[in-house]
Enzyme design. Structure first.
Site, PDB file in Angstrom:
ATOM      1  N   VAL A   1       0.831  -1.209   0.000  1.00  0.00           N
ATOM      2  CA  VAL A   1       0.000   0.000   0.000  1.00  0.00           C
ATOM      3  C   VAL A   1       0.862   1.255   0.000  1.00  0.00           C
ATOM      4  O   VAL A   1       0.651   2.184  -0.786  1.00  0.00           O
ATOM      5  CB  VAL A   1      -0.954   0.011   1.202  1.00  0.00           C
ATOM      6  CG1 VAL A   1      -1.745   1.320   1.248  1.00  0.00           C
ATOM      7  CG2 VAL A   1      -1.908  -1.171   1.143  1.00  0.00           C
TER       8      VAL A   1
ATOM      9  N   ARG B   1      11.425  -0.525   7.635  1.00  0.00           N
ATOM     10  CA  ARG B   1      12.251  -1.408   8.464  1.00  0.00           C
ATOM     11  C   ARG B   1      13.505  -1.864   7.733  1.00  0.00           C
ATOM     12  O   ARG B   1      14.529  -2.144   8.357  1.00  0.00           O
ATOM     13  CB  ARG B   1      11.430  -2.631   8.887  1.00  0.00           C
ATOM     14  CG  ARG B   1      10.379  -2.335   9.949  1.00  0.00           C
ATOM     15  CD  ARG B   1       9.692  -3.599  10.409  1.00  0.00           C
ATOM     16  NE  ARG B   1       8.957  -4.244   9.315  1.00  0.00           N
ATOM     17  CZ  ARG B   1       8.290  -5.395   9.450  1.00  0.00           C
ATOM     18  NH1 ARG B   1       8.298  -6.036  10.610  1.00  0.00           N
ATOM     19  NH2 ARG B   1       7.629  -5.906   8.433  1.00  0.00           N
TER      20      ARG B   1
ATOM     21  N   LYS C   1      -6.960  -0.773  10.622  1.00  0.00           N
ATOM     22  CA  LYS C   1      -8.250  -1.179  11.184  1.00  0.00           C
ATOM     23  C   LYS C   1      -8.129  -1.709  12.604  1.00  0.00           C
ATOM     24  O   LYS C   1      -8.980  -1.418  13.453  1.00  0.00           O
ATOM     25  CB  LYS C   1      -8.904  -2.228  10.294  1.00  0.00           C
ATOM     26  CG  LYS C   1      -8.028  -3.430   9.986  1.00  0.00           C
ATOM     27  CD  LYS C   1      -8.685  -4.349   8.977  1.00  0.00           C
ATOM     28  CE  LYS C   1      -7.708  -5.430   8.510  1.00  0.00           C
ATOM     29  NZ  LYS C   1      -6.657  -4.881   7.636  1.00  0.00           N
TER      30      LYS C   1
ATOM     31  N   VAL D   1     -11.459   0.199   6.385  1.00  0.00           N
ATOM     32  CA  VAL D   1     -12.643  -0.663   6.413  1.00  0.00           C
ATOM     33  C   VAL D   1     -12.880  -1.420   5.116  1.00  0.00           C
ATOM     34  O   VAL D   1     -13.057  -2.635   5.132  1.00  0.00           O
ATOM     35  CB  VAL D   1     -13.903   0.146   6.790  1.00  0.00           C
ATOM     36  CG1 VAL D   1     -15.158  -0.702   6.640  1.00  0.00           C
ATOM     37  CG2 VAL D   1     -13.799   0.660   8.214  1.00  0.00           C
TER      38      VAL D   1
ATOM     39  N   LYS E   1     -13.347  -4.272  11.506  1.00  0.00           N
ATOM     40  CA  LYS E   1     -14.086  -3.374  10.614  1.00  0.00           C
ATOM     41  C   LYS E   1     -15.511  -3.156  11.110  1.00  0.00           C
ATOM     42  O   LYS E   1     -16.053  -2.052  11.014  1.00  0.00           O
ATOM     43  CB  LYS E   1     -14.081  -3.953   9.199  1.00  0.00           C
ATOM     44  CG  LYS E   1     -12.685  -4.017   8.594  1.00  0.00           C
ATOM     45  CD  LYS E   1     -12.641  -4.779   7.280  1.00  0.00           C
ATOM     46  CE  LYS E   1     -11.240  -4.828   6.708  1.00  0.00           C
ATOM     47  NZ  LYS E   1     -11.160  -5.604   5.449  1.00  0.00           N
TER      48      LYS E   1
ATOM     49  N   GLY F   1      -5.971  -4.713  -1.526  1.00  0.00           N
ATOM     50  CA  GLY F   1      -4.987  -4.578  -2.591  1.00  0.00           C
ATOM     51  C   GLY F   1      -4.316  -3.221  -2.558  1.00  0.00           C
ATOM     52  O   GLY F   1      -4.849  -2.252  -2.012  1.00  0.00           O
TER      53      GLY F   1
END
Length: 430
Positions: free
Chosen positions: A17, A48, A107, A134, A207, A306
């Site tokens: 993402v 990281r 979430k 969500v 969610k 995704g």
């Protein structure tokens, strides 16, 4: 007139993402600037593994010190896409304290500590937005807390996990068993190597907590959500569902009680009529059905996970937060004025489909019907089949409480003629 000094954005996390967020910020920079009223500049990326090659991202922006990044003091917006509780919670709180608003896709954190994070944002006069937490690209949080702000939402019913929907859809359309469908989902990249969070309902429960809190103006924590996974759903269950004109979905259900005095939030597999819009949500797609007093029934549908879909929601929040920043204002914060109690699962009223293995002899149906009657559970339909001394008895109830149904099943197990309870499934969407 557009402001020339850019708004500075810190990105926490650069995985699937985060990397897509950075890409869109770069490739759509001119459009974003026009929509916001000022340029946006990626000022730092906390990761990281700093040695990993990240296409399109200046290595000079990459750091492993996320704390120092959010405390710089010149950051306008922090975008958090690292997930988990810590260090995300500490980093978001530090961002508020040092003058930044926050856009998050987290979430689990919002479901667990949303109230405290909203309080921190309010204390420092900053925004906390989390549309991507969500349903991926599906606009859902903003319609609930803004477009429907003048309405009364009574129910939110949805498929909010793409992995489980892919598995159940495969079982329904191909006749595959659970493990076979899970293996296919894993091979196609829809399921993680450890799918527990998805198939046991933890993801959907987080969610559901967020949706219930926004829809009912009430603080609903993850611990308030009843959760039941879908690993026990079988091909036989789908066969029974088809005989009823239904299919099976893992649903997140948030409801206001009929008297308006309480709410419930739950996640579990359920049979749903093929005539319901959610029944036709296929593969890894998500959909949420909202019922309100004035607007009536609303359907939100689209890709729920995704990199690109989730990044779309993150960027939408980023634009909104940046606009607020330029205007010297903040968007809607937490709305928990109703403070309705969250009822336990035992109070939930719904229909049930119960499959019993029974002895194939006279009087069995009468015994079973008597047990249902003694516990105040009304029977809608009964179907019996069997031979050679063994039989299957399928009972579909009218609406009953979960507690009443639980007592009924316990009593049924004590009957000598009942060999076992093959399955129990709720029937929703009617």
């Amino acid at each position: 007139m557009m402001r020339t000094r850019p708004l500075k954005v810190a990105l926490l996390g650069c995985g699937v993402v985060g990397s897509e967020v950075a890409r869109i910020m770069t490739t759509h920079a001119a459009d974003l600037a026009s929509r916001i009223g000022a340029p946006v500049e990626l000022a730092g990326v906390a990761v990281r593994r700093p040695d990993k090659v990240r296409e399109g991202i200046d290595p000079a922006l990459v750091t492993t010190d996320a704390t120092a990044l959010v405390k710089r003091g010149d950051i306008d917006v922090v975008v958090e896409v690292i997930g988990g509780i810590e260090p995300a919670r500490t980093l978001i709180t530090a961002a508020f304290e040092h003058g930044a608003s926050v856009v998050s896709a987290n979430k689990a954190l919002i479901a667990q500590d949303g109230a405290a994070l909203h309080a921190a944002a309010d204390e420092h006069g900053k925004d906390l937005y989390y549309e991507a937490a969500v349903a991926g690209a599906i606009p859902l949080i903003r319609p609930l807390r803004e477009s429907l702000a003048g309405d009364k939402v009574n129910r939110v019913l949805g498929i909010v996990n793409g992995t489980t929907n892919f598995i159940l859809d495969a079982m329904d359309t191909t006749g595959a068993g659970y493990q076979e469908a899970l293996d296919e989902a894993t091979a196609l990249g829809y399921a993680e190597a450890d799918p527990t969070a998805d198939v046991e309902g933890f993801d959907a429960a987080a969610k559901a907590a967020i949706l219930a809190g926004i829809a009912f103006h009430t603080r609903v924590r993850l611990d308030d959500v009843y959760r039941e996974g879908m690993t026990e759903v079988t091909a036989a269950d789908f066969g029974s569902a088809k005989e009823m004109g239904c299919t099976i979905k893992l649903l997140a259900i948030c409801e206001r009680a009929a008297d308006g005095g309480s709410v419930t939030a739950r996640v579990h597999p359920a049979m749903i009529p093929l005539s319901h819009p959610l029944a036709n949500v296929r593969e890894a797609y998500n959909a949420v059905f909202v019922e309100s007093d004035a607007a009536g029934q609303l359907m939100f549908y689209g890709p729920g996970a995704g990199g690109s879909p989730t990044a779309s929601a993150v960027l939408g929040d980023l634009v909104a937060v940046c606009r607020n920043r330029l205007g010297g204002a903040t968007g809607p914060g937490e709305s928990a004025y109703a403070a309705l109690p969250v009822s336990p699962m035992g109070d939930v009223v719904t229909r049930y489909h119960i499959s019993l293995d029974v002895a194939d002899k006279p009087g069995v149906l009468a015994q079973v019907a008597t047990v249902f009657a003694e516990h105040g559970v009304s029977i809608d339909t009964v179907r019996q089949s069997g031979k050679d001394g063994e039989a299957s008895l399928v009972v579909v109830t009218h609406r009953a409480s979960d507690a009443a149904l639980g007592g009924t099943v316990e009593a049924l197990r004590k009957l000598d003629t009942v060999r076992g309870v093959a399955s129990i499934m709720r029937v929703e969407g009617e």
